[in-house]
Design a protein around this motif. Structure first.
Motif, PDB file in Angstrom:
ATOM      1  N   GLN A  60       0.824  -1.207   0.000  1.00 33.92           N
ATOM      2  CA  GLN A  60       0.000   0.000   0.000  1.00 33.92           C
ATOM      3  C   GLN A  60       0.863   1.264   0.000  1.00 33.92           C
ATOM      4  OE1 GLN A  60      -3.295   0.225  -0.577  1.00 33.92           O
ATOM      5  NE2 GLN A  60      -2.955  -1.953  -0.960  1.00 33.92           N
ATOM      6  N   GLU A  61       1.936   1.270   0.788  1.00 32.43           N
ATOM      7  CA  GLU A  61       2.806   2.452   0.829  1.00 32.43           C
ATOM      8  C   GLU A  61       3.444   2.714  -0.529  1.00 32.43           C
ATOM      9  OE1 GLU A  61       4.260   2.542   5.487  1.00 32.43           O
ATOM     10  OE2 GLU A  61       5.372   1.279   4.079  1.00 32.43           O
ATOM     11  N   VAL A  62       3.886   1.664  -1.189  1.00 34.44           N
ATOM     12  CA  VAL A  62       4.495   1.829  -2.513  1.00 34.44           C
ATOM     13  C   VAL A  62       3.446   2.311  -3.504  1.00 34.44           C
ATOM     14  CG1 VAL A  62       5.594   0.616  -4.446  1.00 34.44           C
ATOM     15  CG2 VAL A  62       6.366   0.186  -2.113  1.00 34.44           C
ATOM     16  N   GLN A  63       2.276   1.686  -3.503  1.00 35.15           N
ATOM     17  CA  GLN A  63       1.233   2.080  -4.447  1.00 35.15           C
ATOM     18  C   GLN A  63       0.753   3.503  -4.199  1.00 35.15           C
ATOM     19  OE1 GLN A  63      -1.751  -1.007  -4.427  1.00 35.15           O
ATOM     20  NE2 GLN A  63      -0.562  -2.244  -5.850  1.00 35.15           N
ATOM     21  N   ASN A  64       0.681   3.921  -2.959  1.00 37.09           N
ATOM     22  CA  ASN A  64       0.276   5.294  -2.650  1.00 37.09           C
ATOM     23  C   ASN A  64       1.317   6.311  -3.089  1.00 37.09           C
ATOM     24  OD1 ASN A  64      -2.102   4.375  -1.510  1.00 37.09           O
ATOM     25  ND2 ASN A  64      -1.303   4.402   0.580  1.00 37.09           N
ATOM     26  N   SER A  65       2.546   5.858  -3.295  1.00 36.93           N
ATOM     27  CA  SER A  65       3.641   6.753  -3.665  1.00 36.93           C
ATOM     28  C   SER A  65       3.953   6.725  -5.150  1.00 36.93           C
ATOM     29  CB  SER A  65       4.910   6.352  -2.899  1.00 36.93           C
ATOM     30  OG  SER A  65       4.668   6.382  -1.519  1.00 36.93           O
ATOM     31  N   ALA A 116      -3.931  -6.884  -4.345  1.00 37.24           N
ATOM     32  CA  ALA A 116      -3.093  -5.777  -4.808  1.00 37.24           C
ATOM     33  C   ALA A 116      -1.670  -6.301  -4.933  1.00 37.24           C
ATOM     34  CB  ALA A 116      -3.146  -4.622  -3.815  1.00 37.24           C
ATOM     35  N   GLY A 117      -0.907  -5.629  -5.747  1.00 38.90           N
ATOM     36  CA  GLY A 117       0.482  -6.040  -5.894  1.00 38.90           C
ATOM     37  C   GLY A 117       1.281  -4.975  -6.600  1.00 38.90           C
ATOM     38  N   THR A 118       2.585  -5.141  -6.528  1.00 44.16           N
ATOM     39  CA  THR A 118       3.472  -4.194  -7.181  1.00 44.16           C
ATOM     40  C   THR A 118       4.732  -4.920  -7.633  1.00 44.16           C
ATOM     41  OG1 THR A 118       4.531  -2.033  -6.961  1.00 44.16           O
ATOM     42  CG2 THR A 118       4.576  -3.438  -5.037  1.00 44.16           C
ATOM     43  N   ILE A 119       5.255  -4.481  -8.758  1.00 46.58           N
ATOM     44  CA  ILE A 119       6.528  -4.963  -9.259  1.00 46.58           C
ATOM     45  C   ILE A 119       7.534  -3.873  -8.945  1.00 46.58           C
ATOM     46  CG2 ILE A 119       7.865  -5.605 -11.301  1.00 46.58           C
ATOM     47  CD1 ILE A 119       5.225  -6.480 -12.592  1.00 46.58           C
ATOM     48  N   VAL A 120       8.583  -4.226  -8.234  1.00 42.41           N
ATOM     49  CA  VAL A 120       9.581  -3.243  -7.830  1.00 42.41           C
ATOM     50  C   VAL A 120      10.903  -3.577  -8.519  1.00 42.41           C
ATOM     51  CG1 VAL A 120      10.738  -2.155  -5.880  1.00 42.41           C
ATOM     52  CG2 VAL A 120       8.435  -3.082  -5.582  1.00 42.41           C
ATOM     53  N   ARG A 121      11.484  -2.572  -9.113  1.00 39.64           N
ATOM     54  CA  ARG A 121      12.812  -2.676  -9.746  1.00 39.64           C
ATOM     55  C   ARG A 121      13.725  -1.650  -9.080  1.00 39.64           C
ATOM     56  NH1 ARG A 121      12.549  -5.385 -14.645  1.00 39.64           N
ATOM     57  NH2 ARG A 121      10.458  -5.692 -15.451  1.00 39.64           N
ATOM     58  N   ASP A 122      14.980  -1.704  -9.432  1.00 34.97           N
ATOM     59  CA  ASP A 122      15.911  -0.745  -8.840  1.00 34.97           C
ATOM     60  C   ASP A 122      15.618   0.684  -9.288  1.00 34.97           C
ATOM     61  OD1 ASP A 122      16.754  -0.995 -11.468  1.00 34.97           O
ATOM     62  OD2 ASP A 122      18.846  -1.409 -10.966  1.00 34.97           O
ATOM     63  N   HIS A 123      14.876   0.871 -10.363  1.00 35.57           N
ATOM     64  CA  HIS A 123      14.599   2.206 -10.875  1.00 35.57           C
ATOM     65  C   HIS A 123      13.131   2.613 -10.796  1.00 35.57           C
ATOM     66  CE1 HIS A 123      14.095  -0.627 -14.207  1.00 35.57           C
ATOM     67  NE2 HIS A 123      13.145   0.192 -14.619  1.00 35.57           N
ATOM     68  N   ARG A 126       5.721  -0.591 -10.404  1.00 37.46           N
ATOM     69  CA  ARG A 126       4.454  -0.548 -11.128  1.00 37.46           C
ATOM     70  C   ARG A 126       3.397  -1.283 -10.326  1.00 37.46           C
ATOM     71  NH1 ARG A 126       4.631   0.653 -16.851  1.00 37.46           N
ATOM     72  NH2 ARG A 126       6.787   0.949 -17.453  1.00 37.46           N
ATOM     73  N   THR A 127       2.200  -0.732 -10.339  1.00 36.07           N
ATOM     74  CA  THR A 127       1.064  -1.380  -9.695  1.00 36.07           C
ATOM     75  C   THR A 127       0.555  -2.498 -10.590  1.00 36.07           C
ATOM     76  OG1 THR A 127       0.421   0.656  -8.605  1.00 36.07           O
ATOM     77  CG2 THR A 127      -1.281  -1.000  -8.858  1.00 36.07           C
ATOM     78  N   LEU A 128       0.157  -3.597  -9.964  1.00 42.16           N
ATOM     79  CA  LEU A 128      -0.410  -4.730 -10.703  1.00 42.16           C
ATOM     80  C   LEU A 128      -1.929  -4.670 -10.654  1.00 42.16           C
ATOM     81  CD1 LEU A 128       1.838  -7.553  -9.238  1.00 42.16           C
ATOM     82  CD2 LEU A 128       1.978  -6.573 -11.528  1.00 42.16           C
TER      83      LEU A 128
END
Length: 177
Positions: A60-65, A116-123, A126-128
């Motif tokens: 949620q924190e990542v998606q909100n940001s 909910a989900g997110t793909i996180v990369r070093d750069h 993205r929200t799934l």
């Protein structure tokens, strides 16, 4: 794209105070190039089976940001590249009451709770869509079940080897008469 600089000065509630940086802070440090992805992964994998809520909170924190993806951003991977990434993933699952899953590939880290989900990369991140998050949660669970089955087969094989080795060596012992 995830905007890491926006939160680097705040500590999240993902961990009680005094236990080090939060999960969000570790993610931000990794994306800003001052931290290590392995440190974030290690912290995530150290969470107990009942601590899935912390993974859900991080999602949620990542998606909100997340900021809109810039038009000059790198194109998404091809289906073959994506398949290769998923096939190389390691998995971790947190069961009920707060289910969550983690997939760690060579280039991505995927967090999901089935809704909910997110793909996180070093750069960036993205929200799934919900359907993809659900499918990736099932993939996490499938990988874990397959690993457990392989571990059980290997354990059974090793136990059988031990029994065979013991019975062979015991048969060499002369009975006392």
């Amino acid at each position: 794209m995830f905007m890491p600089g926006a939160y680097s000065s705040r500590m999240s509630d993902a961990f009680p105070s005094g236990t080090g940086p939060s999960l969000l802070d570790l993610l931000i440090e990794w994306q800003e190039g001052v931290g290590d992805r392995d440190r974030l992964i290690q912290r995530l994998t150290q969470l107990g089976p009942e601590q899935g809520a912390q993974v859900q909170q991080l999602i949620q924190e990542v998606q909100n940001s997340l900021a809109p993806t810039p038009s000059h951003a790198a194109p998404p991977p091809s289906p073959a590249e994506w398949r290769s990434e998923l096939m190389a993933c390691r998995a971790r699952v947190w069961p009920a009451p707060d289910p969550a899953g983690l997939l760690v590939g060579p280039d991505v880290m995927i967090l999901t709770d089935g809704h909910a989900g997110t793909i996180v990369r070093d750069h960036g991140a993205r929200t799934l869509p919900g359907s993809v998050a659900a499918s990736l949660m099932l993939l996490c669970q499938t990988i874990i079940m397959a690993q457990n089955a392989v571990d059980a087969q290997e354990l059974s094989r090793l136990q059988q080897q031990r029994i065979t080795a013991n019975s062979t060596s015991l048969s060499d012992i002369e009975p006392v008469q």
